[in-house]
Design an enzyme around this catalytic site. Structure first.
Site, PDB file in Angstrom:
ATOM      1  N   GLU A  37       0.833  -1.204   0.000  1.00 25.60           N
ATOM      2  CA  GLU A  37       0.000   0.000   0.000  1.00 25.60           C
ATOM      3  C   GLU A  37       0.869   1.255   0.000  1.00 25.60           C
ATOM      4  OE1 GLU A  37      -0.035  -2.613   1.960  1.00 25.60           O
ATOM      5  OE2 GLU A  37      -1.871  -2.795   3.118  1.00 25.60           O
TER       6      GLU A  37
ATOM      7  N   CYS B 249      -2.092  -3.311   7.318  1.00 21.78           N
ATOM      8  CA  CYS B 249      -1.663  -3.484   8.706  1.00 21.78           C
ATOM      9  C   CYS B 249      -1.882  -2.193   9.491  1.00 21.78           C
ATOM     10  CB  CYS B 249      -0.207  -3.914   8.770  1.00 21.78           C
ATOM     11  SG  CYS B 249       0.918  -2.626   8.240  1.00 21.78           S
TER      12      CYS B 249
ATOM     13  N   ALA C  13      10.229 -36.518  -7.880  1.00 23.81           N
ATOM     14  CA  ALA C  13       9.997 -36.833  -9.288  1.00 23.81           C
ATOM     15  C   ALA C  13      10.073 -38.343  -9.426  1.00 23.81           C
ATOM     16  CB  ALA C  13      11.065 -36.175 -10.145  1.00 23.81           C
TER      17      ALA C  13
ATOM     18  N   SER D 258      19.821 -41.565 -11.069  1.00 21.24           N
ATOM     19  CA  SER D 258      18.528 -40.866 -11.038  1.00 21.24           C
ATOM     20  C   SER D 258      18.499 -39.691 -12.003  1.00 21.24           C
ATOM     21  CB  SER D 258      18.249 -40.379  -9.617  1.00 21.24           C
ATOM     22  OG  SER D 258      19.264 -39.476  -9.226  1.00 21.24           O
TER      23      SER D 258
ATOM     24  N   LEU E  89      22.017 -28.305  -4.288  1.00 26.65           N
ATOM     25  CA  LEU E  89      20.764 -27.829  -3.679  1.00 26.65           C
ATOM     26  C   LEU E  89      20.655 -26.308  -3.689  1.00 26.65           C
ATOM     27  CD1 LEU E  89      20.557 -30.269  -0.608  1.00 26.65           C
ATOM     28  CD2 LEU E  89      19.536 -30.558  -2.864  1.00 26.65           C
TER      29      LEU E  89
ATOM     30  N   ARG F  69      18.862 -22.422  -9.360  1.00 28.14           N
ATOM     31  CA  ARG F  69      19.479 -22.001 -10.612  1.00 28.14           C
ATOM     32  C   ARG F  69      18.477 -21.290 -11.521  1.00 28.14           C
ATOM     33  NH1 ARG F  69      22.014 -26.775  -9.062  1.00 28.14           N
ATOM     34  NH2 ARG F  69      20.940 -28.243 -10.411  1.00 28.14           N
TER      35      ARG F  69
ATOM     36  N   GLU G 188      13.206 -32.426  -0.509  1.00 25.80           N
ATOM     37  CA  GLU G 188      13.536 -33.081  -1.781  1.00 25.80           C
ATOM     38  C   GLU G 188      14.093 -34.487  -1.547  1.00 25.80           C
ATOM     39  OE1 GLU G 188      15.167 -31.231  -5.151  1.00 25.80           O
ATOM     40  OE2 GLU G 188      14.511 -29.229  -4.603  1.00 25.80           O
TER      41      GLU G 188
HETATM   42  C1  AOF Z   1       0.323  -4.925   4.647  1.00 24.60           C
HETATM   43  N1  AOF Z   1       0.893  -4.793   3.419  1.00 24.60           N
HETATM   44  O1  AOF Z   1       2.449  -5.302   1.913  1.00 24.60           O
HETATM   45  C2  AOF Z   1       2.465  -6.477   3.948  1.00 24.60           C
HETATM   46  C3  AOF Z   1       1.814  -6.647   5.206  1.00 24.60           C
HETATM   47  O2  AOF Z   1       7.713  -5.888   9.777  1.00 24.60           O
HETATM   48  P1  AOF Z   1       6.736  -5.281   8.832  1.00 24.60           P
HETATM   49  O3  AOF Z   1       6.506  -3.816   9.105  1.00 24.60           O
HETATM   50  O4  AOF Z   1       7.093  -5.525   7.379  1.00 24.60           O
HETATM   51  O5  AOF Z   1       5.316  -5.980   9.093  1.00 24.60           O
HETATM   52  C4  AOF Z   1       5.120  -7.314   8.781  1.00 24.60           C
HETATM   53  C5  AOF Z   1       3.683  -7.704   8.991  1.00 24.60           C
HETATM   54  O6  AOF Z   1       2.832  -6.838   8.256  1.00 24.60           O
HETATM   55  C6  AOF Z   1       3.385  -9.101   8.466  1.00 24.60           C
HETATM   56  O7  AOF Z   1       3.549 -10.080   9.472  1.00 24.60           O
HETATM   57  C7  AOF Z   1       1.935  -8.966   8.042  1.00 24.60           C
HETATM   58  O8  AOF Z   1       1.068  -9.071   9.141  1.00 24.60           O
HETATM   59  C8  AOF Z   1       1.879  -7.558   7.511  1.00 24.60           C
HETATM   60  N2  AOF Z   1       2.271  -7.547   6.101  1.00 24.60           N
HETATM   61  N3  AOF Z   1       0.739  -5.874   5.476  1.00 24.60           N
HETATM   62  O9  AOF Z   1      -0.591  -4.162   4.972  1.00 24.60           O
HETATM   63  C9  AOF Z   1       1.938  -5.508   3.034  1.00 24.60           C
HETATM   64  N4  AOF Z   1       3.551  -7.206   3.626  1.00 24.60           N
HETATM   65 ZN    ZN Z   2       1.225  -2.669   6.048  1.00 23.76          ZN
END
Ligand code: AOF
Ligand code: ZN
Length: 375
Positions: free
Chosen positions: A53, A77, A156, A170, A206, A209, A299
């Protein structure tokens, strides 16, 4: 396709650009729409960097954002983590309506972001392309709820269910396209786990690539510290993080002192986990979870897969099928251990999907949770 669905689809496509880089954060995409036109876009590019956002709104003219609609695959968030709350910038920029794909199960958010926006008078709608948005972040959802990684078993096999010839050869069960798909999985999941048998037999690297990809952390189940000093894994341990998981007895044994020192000098981290003779896989996953590892691609080989399925520890399966018959009673199959005694005890997979890669196929599905997990 509805108007909202169209923009949420675009947000989902943007979110996927973060694949491999956001862990342990979710992949999130965001689209800002004004008068039926996309005026800005953004996605969460990397853990620790701006959220989707914020990226979208920082690239948007203030007059465009005012009264606009914002489409985002995950609930914005409302807490300060590595970055400030998304609800702050959404309110500052006077967004008029927010369309959300899935709610954020992170206890620090969990509906709080929606509530803050609604209380401030922003129109909020949830559940747009909800299934896709939840699937996109199946790893994040599992990890934030359990604290343990999402476990993916990938193998696989030939059409007669063998992963190698009786003598061990393999290379290769499947063709180029299928093997490229495996490198995309190595990019997507945070760690890769194999049994020591596979290392001794194939001397694998592992790594990932895929162009522009990143290497998974390599984790070896090696109860008796048999990882050779002269192996491609040990020799590249300073470049690619490598954890050698052994039993506590093996880690403490006098006769292993020199071996342990040699591995550590080469950059291998020794992780004692559980007492003899076997590694405690549940404890291992709890430890990996504490290290911030949100997902593990397993794997092989068959012994490790057998233990994982028996313990009900697998969340997802990718079974690649090569169009050939290998034959041979002694040729190995992908899942060993004791196996189901009766057909009713077999692990059932749901939401099966099939995809073609060149001449090969990949069947993917989710094992039904065992009785313990389902509780
Ligand atoms: C959002 N938009 O693009 C993402 C969210 O440590 P921070 O600040 O990056 O917060 C991580 C937490 O924020 C993550 O655990 C999840 O709850 C939220 N991620 N939220 O609004 C985003 N990546
Ligand atoms: Zn956020």
């Amino acid at each position: 396709m509805s108007y909202e669905e169209k923009y949420m689809r675009r947000a989902l496509d943007l979110a996927r650009r973060g694949e491999g880089w956001t862990s342990p954060n979710p992949m999130v995409g965001c689209v800002v729409v004004k008068n039926g036109q996309i005026v800005s876009e953004g996605w969460h590019e990397r853990c620790g960097k701006n959220h989707a956002e914020r990226n979208a709104l920082l690239h948007c003219r203030e007059e465009d954002a005012e009264g606009a609609e914002l489409y985002v695959t995950l609930e914005p968030c409302c807490h300060t983590g590595r970055t400030p709350p998304c609800t702050d910038i959404i309110l500052q920029r006077k967004i008029g309506a927010v369309y959300v794909g899935s709610e954020d199960p992170n206890p620090k958010v969990a509906g709080g972001g929606l509530r803050i926006l609604r209380e401030a008078g922003v129109k909020v709608e949830t559940g747009h392309l909800q299934r896709e948005c939840i699937r996109l972040n199946e790893v994040f959802f599992h990890y934030i709820k359990t604290g343990t990684p999402f476990i993916v078993s990938k193998y696989a096999m030939s059409l007669d269910g063998k992963i190698a010839c009786a003598g061990g050869d393999s290379k290769w069960v499947t063709g180029k396209e299928a093997r490229e798909a495996v490198h995309r999985l190595r990019n997507r999941y945070r760690a890769i786990l194999v049994g020591i048998g596979t290392v001794l037999l194939d001397d694998p690297l592992l790594n990932c690539r895929m162009e522009g990809g990143r290497n998974p952390v390599r984790v070896i189940c090696d109860s008796n510290l048999r990882l050779p000093l002269k192996s491609r894994i040990t020799e590249s341990a300073w470049e690619i993080r490598t954890l050698d998981v052994c039993s506590e007895t093996a880690a403490a044994a006098r006769e292993n002192r020199e071996k342990r020192a040699g591995l550590e000098k080469a950059g291998v981290e020794i992780l004692p986990c559980g007492t003899e003779p076997k590694i405690d896989l549940r404890r291992l996953f709890a430890e990996l979870g504490k290290l911030g590892i949100d997902s593990v691609l397993v794997e092989g080989g068959g012994t490790l897969n057998g233990s994982l399925f028996e313990a009900g520890l697998v969340q997802k399966v990718y079974a690649f099928l090569g169009g050939k018959i290998i034959g041979g009673r002694e040729a190995k199959s992908p899942v060993e251990g004791r196996g189901a005694a009766l057909m009713k005890d077999a692990v059932l997979l749901r939401e099966l999907q099939i995809r073609r890669f060149g001449d090969d196929f990949c069947i993917c599905g989710y094992p039904q949770p065992g009785p313990e997990e389902g509780k």
